[in-house]
Scaffold this active site. Sequence first.
Site, mmCIF file in Angstrom:
data_model
loop_
_atom_site.group_PDB
_atom_site.id
_atom_site.type_symbol
_atom_site.label_atom_id
_atom_site.label_comp_id
_atom_site.label_asym_id
_atom_site.label_seq_id
_atom_site.Cartn_x
_atom_site.Cartn_y
_atom_site.Cartn_z
ATOM 1 N N ASP A 1 0.833 -1.196 0.000
ATOM 2 C CA ASP A 1 0.000 0.000 0.000
ATOM 3 C C ASP A 1 0.869 1.248 0.000
ATOM 4 O O ASP A 1 1.893 1.281 -0.674
ATOM 5 C CB ASP A 1 -0.941 -0.028 1.211
ATOM 6 C CG ASP A 1 -2.350 0.423 0.854
ATOM 7 O OD1 ASP A 1 -2.526 1.621 0.617
ATOM 8 O OD2 ASP A 1 -3.249 -0.435 0.798
ATOM 9 N N HIS B 1 -4.028 5.694 3.515
ATOM 10 C CA HIS B 1 -4.663 4.465 3.062
ATOM 11 C C HIS B 1 -3.965 3.232 3.619
ATOM 12 O O HIS B 1 -4.609 2.313 4.155
ATOM 13 C CB HIS B 1 -4.665 4.415 1.530
ATOM 14 C CG HIS B 1 -5.485 3.297 0.959
ATOM 15 N ND1 HIS B 1 -4.954 2.055 0.729
ATOM 16 C CD2 HIS B 1 -6.774 3.238 0.591
ATOM 17 C CE1 HIS B 1 -5.894 1.265 0.220
ATOM 18 N NE2 HIS B 1 -7.015 1.965 0.124
ATOM 19 N N SER C 1 -11.813 -2.142 -0.855
ATOM 20 C CA SER C 1 -10.462 -2.087 -0.302
ATOM 21 C C SER C 1 -10.509 -2.082 1.212
ATOM 22 O O SER C 1 -9.489 -2.266 1.870
ATOM 23 C CB SER C 1 -9.713 -0.850 -0.798
ATOM 24 O OG SER C 1 -10.187 0.304 -0.173
#
Length: 822
Positions: A229, A262, A427
Amino acid sequence: MVLLNTERYKWPIHVGSILLLALCCYSPVHGDCNFTSGNAKEVKMEYSSSIIDHEYIVSFNGYYKTQTRKRYLTAALHESGVPSWKILPRDNPAYDYPSDFDVVKLNDGKKEALDALENHPVVKRITPHKKVTRSLKYVKDPDYPSEDTKTPKDLNSCNKTDWQQTFTSSRTQSRRSLSLSATYWHSPNRHRSRNLLRAVPKQIVSALQAEILWNMGYTGAGVKVAVFDTGLAENHPHFKRGKIKDRSNWTNEKSLDDGLGHGTFVAGVITSSKECLGFAPDADIYVFRVFTNNQVSYTSWFLDAFNYAILKKINVLNLSIGGPDFMDHPFVDKVWELTANKVIMVSAIGNDGPLYGTLNNPADQMDVIGVGGINFENQIARFSSRGMTTWELPRGYGRIKPDIVTYGSAVRGSALKGGCRSLSGTSVASPVVAGAVTLLYSAVLDRSHVINPASMKQALMASARRLPEVNMFEQGHGKLDLIRAYQTLRTYKPQASLSPSYIDLTECPYMWPYCTQPIYYGGMPTIVNVTILNGMGVSGKIVNKPEWQPYVPQHGTHIEVAFTYSSSLWPWSGYLAVSITVSKSAATWEGIAEGQITLTVESPPEYDEAEPRRTELRLPVKVKIIPTPPRSKRILWDQFHNLRYPPGYFPRDNLRMKNDPLDWNGDHIHTNFKDMYHHLRSNGYFIEVLGSPFTCFDASQYGTLLIVDAEEEYFPEEVTKLKRDIDNGLSVIIFADWYNVSVMKKVKFYDENTRQWWMPDTGGANIPALNDLIMSLGMAFSDEVYEGDFMMGDHDMYYASGTSIAKFPSDGVLITQNLKDQ
């Protein structure tokens, strides 16, 4: 003769007629009749794919040290006489290890250089090095209000109602995945709803009863979990000291930290130990930073990072990213290699719902656990992508995906600098499953010899709870049940299994679309694509051949079954395509017919075993048969001439969608034309799918051939046969869309990263090819492009980019409207 009937919902199908529809339309009164992949949805995604000029990924057939690879490349290119080339440096943690690829820049003599490289004995494949720009506008999550009311400052500057971000990533010859934004959905501030909804749990772990396993002493200890990520801060307060075992940076930025938030959120859902709890707080965390703060990534970054994950012997890997490109060979090959090395990969299925046929890669691969999203009312989240897979089109039929679904709406997770926030998207659902898998793995470490990507997936699917009134292309095998999955793994024995485990073409709605139309003699084969999961070993095979065994008392002899299947099962999986037709003896018979398919899967012995491992499998089959319908009620959908991305840039049918120019869904009667399918079925028509050229079907059996947005060329033999079929009574309906070179130049896009223009391969449809097809009939479409509102009977219609009819027989009937010239 051509007639356009303006009465409500009546189709003008007349023997031997041609209906030309040069349109893409929308009716606000009676719902969506656009039937294209450009339908409106909450998430607006924009793709721009680009080849990096002169750069190529050279894949080798093994792992070699840096100097060895350089010698191979030098020898190949020296003989070709290429004067200017270089190996691009890759400064990352994998540099000191052998690798199976290099990125080479060729400035001159490209063709000679590529030929020389392809002919070298140690070179496996050469593919262009690519980057993708993918932007996503975050809008309100329609499923749930956010539990958290913080402004998402940790994800750069935001507007509270929508958030525009651009994510850039890489792909090879035809990949637009590797995109963070593809599966990420932001739930912003808003007033809480007063609807009677199930309470949103404060802890996602409580919703799946993780505390039960915690109380048994299982908390993820001993399991290595990788998060690919945007990075993670070394001292984030939510993670236990010493549990962040490794942070690696694969980007061209000199940072290991998360600049977006994120990666922090995803890692927190898996392993956080404070405030917003993760599933496996004692797992060993390996952080792979594969995106820059400008949301840029390259295929080569992922390939290096994947190699490093194999070296680190990662057990579980979460990939909350994805895209539509399943033909990115280096990426797909590397995913196979990862799972072959017993890395359990969990990936988000995509946020392109509610459209069907919008699955993202790598979640759509057989060896990967593909995760869809639901809300806390146990409803499929609107944003969650739907099946079928589209690798198999046009000749075959797609597989079931997602594999399972879990909570992905208003889930609380770790914020960038501490505290919690709520986000929605697949996600989010992906790390929920990855966290659950990590926890499950730690609970069966004493049985680790039977745990692999296939066995874990088998346990999740076998224990999942099916959602009522939801079909298999939306929910897969159902909702994740953590405790039942644990119970399954505790008693698991290595075996092969099938997905789906049975074929019941009468079971609605789960077996949609099969259950909506009975089968009959003379119809196109009904194809069910079954996935074989092999928990016995990474490699295997089907012994002898599958066998069809009709149940005679249940009229099974009225069914004829044929098979195509994987010659080898690797890694951990393969396919069994079942083709079902009705025998001639049942041409006038009506009833239910049943039987079973049997097959044997074999894998090599392991450990101290002397004999190969074997599983005997049976696949029950149940179908409804009716007498063959009259010709006038049978419609044939031409799938053979429909193309989809990959392998090219196909623009949207609706030219107003300027921020999302790439039409990557393609067309199919069971995906983006699902509404048309139901409309035709409800009016008594039977729709069959043609996956072969026009020369391969008997037109005397069909009333109408339906050609929709065709992109492929037509063989001369097809043109001749279609003219003959029309003369013999076949009707044809053509949805022509648009084609104009000037407009195509205007919908090209410029990639800022590579400074290259991307031109579409065709327009909304390949009208020059369609004109070749109908030229002998005295018909032709123009290259003009129109749009606007009009009335069709009592329908308010919107003509969303289409051509006009330029040539037509004088005795035909034309409908005219004044529209805007685009």
